[in-house]
Write a protein that holds these residues in place. Sequence first.
Motif, PDB file in Angstrom:
ATOM      1  N   LEU A  20      37.347  28.423  37.530  1.00 38.86           N
ATOM      2  CA  LEU A  20      37.393  29.883  38.337  1.00 38.86           C
ATOM      3  C   LEU A  20      38.442  30.780  37.290  1.00 38.86           C
ATOM      4  O   LEU A  20      38.191  31.936  37.266  1.00 38.86           O
ATOM      5  N   PHE A  21      39.557  30.081  37.042  1.00 38.51           N
ATOM      6  CA  PHE A  21      40.713  30.842  36.131  1.00 38.51           C
ATOM      7  C   PHE A  21      40.042  31.207  34.925  1.00 38.51           C
ATOM      8  O   PHE A  21      40.115  32.161  34.369  1.00 38.51           O
ATOM      9  N   VAL A  22      39.271  30.240  34.228  1.00 39.78           N
ATOM     10  CA  VAL A  22      38.602  30.658  32.866  1.00 39.78           C
ATOM     11  C   VAL A  22      37.882  31.665  33.146  1.00 39.78           C
ATOM     12  O   VAL A  22      37.684  32.260  32.114  1.00 39.78           O
ATOM     13  N   LYS A  23      36.554  31.684  33.896  1.00 36.73           N
ATOM     14  CA  LYS A  23      35.902  32.815  34.370  1.00 36.73           C
ATOM     15  C   LYS A  23      36.514  34.085  34.605  1.00 36.73           C
ATOM     16  O   LYS A  23      36.131  35.092  34.147  1.00 36.73           O
ATOM     17  N   GLY A  24      37.691  34.027  35.443  1.00 35.36           N
ATOM     18  CA  GLY A  24      38.400  35.123  35.745  1.00 35.36           C
ATOM     19  C   GLY A  24      39.018  35.729  34.441  1.00 35.36           C
ATOM     20  O   GLY A  24      38.999  37.041  34.197  1.00 35.36           O
ATOM     21  N   ALA A  25      39.649  34.919  33.543  1.00 39.18           N
ATOM     22  CA  ALA A  25      40.037  35.398  32.159  1.00 39.18           C
ATOM     23  C   ALA A  25      39.110  36.014  31.591  1.00 39.18           C
ATOM     24  O   ALA A  25      39.287  36.980  30.934  1.00 39.18           O
ATOM     25  N   TRP A  26      38.073  35.299  31.198  1.00 38.47           N
ATOM     26  CA  TRP A  26      36.714  35.786  30.612  1.00 38.47           C
ATOM     27  C   TRP A  26      36.625  37.209  31.133  1.00 38.47           C
ATOM     28  O   TRP A  26      36.056  37.918  30.173  1.00 38.47           O
TER      29      TRP A  26
END
Length: 243
Positions: free
Chosen positions: A14-20
């Motif tokens: 979720l954090f990776v998706k949010g950063a992207w």
Amino acid sequence: MDLRWEILAPYAPLFVKGAWMTVQLTVLALVLGLTVGLGTGLVTSQQPVRLWRRGLRWLCLGYVGFFRGTPLFVQILLVHFALMPTLIHPDTGWLLTGDAARELRQNSGAFLSGAVALTLNAGAYISEIVRAGIQSIARGQIQAAQSLGLDPGQTMRYVVLPQALRRMVPPLVNEAITLLKDSSLVSAIGLAELAMAARTVAGAYSRYWEPYLAISAIYLVMTLVLTLLARRLEARPEQRGGR
């Protein structure tokens, strides 16, 4: 203070998706904002004689004044809940109607609204950077270019803008960093970016230090990357000039 970093592990995707999502939103808004800001800055930096050009200049000044004088959070809400439903609506949309409008609103409504709001906001600030950069060029250089036979368009293209753009790099980088951080406000309309990821973890565990420190670190890394890229851009003209 007992920090439990392990609670973040299940939410890593979720954090990776949010950063992207944050990067995509920032880059898109910055590119479009540069386009809007450059055009608006060119208009507001001139003192037109013709009536229609005066009207265009006042229109641009009004746009800049509104988006620089009102909170970005309010602009995001206004775009998402008022402007976009007017433009894109299954029944009454000015630009898009029917199933296409419904699908676009359901799948990409928050991203589209956020991109439009951030673009308009960034364009207003960038236009002032462009205007200041153009007006910082000495009047003598413009007169010298015109004495060599260059028309106003050629003078702007070959003499004024190349020098002004170099002076604009530091404030443009500051605007990019501000835009990156301000993208967190888009979570208010449901976009799954970094701030939304942190709120999801905080809501699941009722813990706030870990998720918000985590996204603070991510934002810090991204702003440091932007700063390093800006320093390289500023150094290149000096390196070419020294050869």
